[in-house]
Design a protein around this motif. Structure first.
Motif, PDB file in Angstrom:
ATOM      1  N   LYS A 111      21.307 -86.250 -16.575  1.00  0.00           N
ATOM      2  CA  LYS A 111      21.324 -85.225 -17.612  1.00  0.00           C
ATOM      3  C   LYS A 111      20.695 -85.800 -18.863  1.00  0.00           C
ATOM      4  O   LYS A 111      20.963 -86.940 -19.236  1.00  0.00           O
ATOM      5  N   SER A 112      19.862 -85.017 -19.512  1.00  0.00           N
ATOM      6  CA  SER A 112      19.216 -85.500 -20.735  1.00  0.00           C
ATOM      7  C   SER A 112      20.198 -85.440 -21.884  1.00  0.00           C
ATOM      8  O   SER A 112      21.156 -84.669 -21.875  1.00  0.00           O
ATOM      9  N   LYS A 113      19.953 -86.262 -22.879  1.00  0.00           N
ATOM     10  CA  LYS A 113      20.807 -86.266 -24.050  1.00  0.00           C
ATOM     11  C   LYS A 113      20.608 -84.983 -24.827  1.00  0.00           C
ATOM     12  O   LYS A 113      19.541 -84.372 -24.784  1.00  0.00           O
ATOM     13  N   LYS A 114      21.632 -84.615 -25.561  1.00  0.00           N
ATOM     14  CA  LYS A 114      21.535 -83.414 -26.379  1.00  0.00           C
ATOM     15  C   LYS A 114      20.535 -83.649 -27.502  1.00  0.00           C
ATOM     16  O   LYS A 114      20.480 -84.723 -28.091  1.00  0.00           O
ATOM     17  N   LYS A 115      19.757 -82.660 -27.771  1.00  0.00           N
ATOM     18  CA  LYS A 115      18.728 -82.765 -28.800  1.00  0.00           C
ATOM     19  C   LYS A 115      19.375 -82.844 -30.179  1.00  0.00           C
ATOM     20  O   LYS A 115      20.482 -82.371 -30.397  1.00  0.00           O
ATOM     21  N   GLY A 116      18.649 -83.397 -31.136  1.00  0.00           N
ATOM     22  CA  GLY A 116      19.143 -83.519 -32.495  1.00  0.00           C
ATOM     23  C   GLY A 116      19.105 -82.190 -33.230  1.00  0.00           C
ATOM     24  O   GLY A 116      18.704 -81.170 -32.685  1.00  0.00           O
ATOM     25  N   SER A 117      19.495 -82.226 -34.481  1.00  0.00           N
ATOM     26  CA  SER A 117      19.498 -81.009 -35.284  1.00  0.00           C
ATOM     27  C   SER A 117      18.067 -80.498 -35.438  1.00  0.00           C
ATOM     28  O   SER A 117      17.133 -81.277 -35.605  1.00  0.00           O
ATOM     29  N   HIS A 118      17.939 -79.200 -35.407  1.00  0.00           N
ATOM     30  CA  HIS A 118      16.615 -78.608 -35.555  1.00  0.00           C
ATOM     31  C   HIS A 118      16.101 -78.806 -36.975  1.00  0.00           C
ATOM     32  O   HIS A 118      14.943 -79.126 -37.188  1.00  0.00           O
ATOM     33  N   ARG A 119      16.986 -78.628 -37.935  1.00  0.00           N
ATOM     34  CA  ARG A 119      16.595 -78.773 -39.334  1.00  0.00           C
ATOM     35  C   ARG A 119      17.570 -79.705 -40.029  1.00  0.00           C
ATOM     36  O   ARG A 119      18.710 -79.854 -39.623  1.00  0.00           O
ATOM     37  N   GLN A 120      17.123 -80.275 -41.110  1.00  0.00           N
ATOM     38  CA  GLN A 120      18.021 -81.087 -41.924  1.00  0.00           C
ATOM     39  C   GLN A 120      18.950 -80.166 -42.695  1.00  0.00           C
ATOM     40  O   GLN A 120      18.542 -79.106 -43.167  1.00  0.00           O
ATOM     41  N   LYS A 121      20.184 -80.586 -42.842  1.00  0.00           N
ATOM     42  CA  LYS A 121      21.138 -79.817 -43.627  1.00  0.00           C
ATOM     43  C   LYS A 121      21.040 -80.288 -45.072  1.00  0.00           C
ATOM     44  O   LYS A 121      21.269 -81.449 -45.375  1.00  0.00           O
ATOM     45  N   ARG A 122      20.659 -79.404 -45.948  1.00  0.00           N
ATOM     46  CA  ARG A 122      20.559 -79.756 -47.360  1.00  0.00           C
ATOM     47  C   ARG A 122      20.816 -78.509 -48.194  1.00  0.00           C
ATOM     48  O   ARG A 122      20.803 -77.382 -47.694  1.00  0.00           O
ATOM     49  N   GLU A 123      21.057 -78.733 -49.478  1.00  0.00           N
ATOM     50  CA  GLU A 123      21.302 -77.631 -50.404  1.00  0.00           C
ATOM     51  C   GLU A 123      20.077 -76.735 -50.487  1.00  0.00           C
ATOM     52  O   GLU A 123      18.942 -77.223 -50.451  1.00  0.00           O
ATOM     53  N   ARG A 124      20.313 -75.469 -50.613  1.00  0.00           N
ATOM     54  CA  ARG A 124      19.196 -74.548 -50.796  1.00  0.00           C
ATOM     55  C   ARG A 124      18.575 -74.767 -52.156  1.00  0.00           C
ATOM     56  O   ARG A 124      19.273 -75.024 -53.137  1.00  0.00           O
ATOM     57  N   ARG A 125      17.284 -74.651 -52.211  1.00  0.00           N
ATOM     58  CA  ARG A 125      16.579 -74.805 -53.471  1.00  0.00           C
ATOM     59  C   ARG A 125      16.747 -73.536 -54.288  1.00  0.00           C
ATOM     60  O   ARG A 125      16.479 -72.434 -53.792  1.00  0.00           O
ATOM     61  N   PRO A 126      17.190 -73.657 -55.537  1.00  0.00           N
ATOM     62  CA  PRO A 126      17.358 -72.444 -56.343  1.00  0.00           C
ATOM     63  C   PRO A 126      16.007 -71.838 -56.682  1.00  0.00           C
ATOM     64  O   PRO A 126      15.109 -72.515 -57.152  1.00  0.00           O
ATOM     65  N   LEU A 127      15.886 -70.565 -56.443  1.00  0.00           N
ATOM     66  CA  LEU A 127      14.649 -69.848 -56.737  1.00  0.00           C
ATOM     67  C   LEU A 127      14.921 -68.761 -57.769  1.00  0.00           C
ATOM     68  O   LEU A 127      16.021 -68.215 -57.831  1.00  0.00           O
TER      69      LEU A 127
END
Length: 153
Positions: A111-127
């Protein structure tokens, strides 16, 4: 043995059907069905026949063994995706998931290892123009955009 004890208590009128069913952990209707089956066939009648029957959709044993032998003999070391493309070209009728699970079950493919996170978890940029959060926090970038200063309070 437990059913027989509860059944005996019910027959001697020590237990009602509802009480007996509660002791067994079933509903009263199921207990009544079990009474009928027990009186007709004894303890053998209480066995669940569905558990002993093989599924009609289950693959035959020779097909499962043949898949493992084919992979070991000719395609050993291939990943399942590439093996499946050859399997389907050669007339295989089963799904990719069935092939993968069968090879993994036989220990031919790890069985292959589980893939990593798709995206980095970070604060949303204020717009500019973003709304105030539901918690009512007053971010400076929201107040500044609306023409208020923090000190105007």
């Amino acid at each position: 043995m437990r059913f027989e004890e509860v059944y005996g208590g019910w027959q001697r009128s020590r237990l009602s059907q509802e009480e007996a069913a509660e002791i067994l952990g079933v509903c009263s209707r199921t207990f009544r069905r079990q009474i009928c089956r027990y009186e007709e066939n004894g303890m053998e009648g209480l066995n669940d026949k569905r558990l002993t029957q093989a599924s009609h959709r289950r693959a035959p044993v020779d097909e499962v063994m043949g898949l493992g032998e084919r992979y070991s003999a000719k395609y050993h070391g291939w990943n399942v995706k590439h093996f499946y493309s050859w399997y389907s070209r050669e007339g295989g009728k089963r799904s990719y998931t069935w092939v993968k699970n069968t090879l993994q079950g036989q220990g031919l493919v790890i069985k292959s290892k589980k893939k990593g996170s798709h995206r980095q978890k970070r604060e949303r940029r204020p717009l500019p123009g973003m709304m105030i959060h539901q918690d009512g926090s007053d971010h400076e970038w929201v107040l500044a955009k609306m023409g208020f200063n923090r000190n105007d309070g």
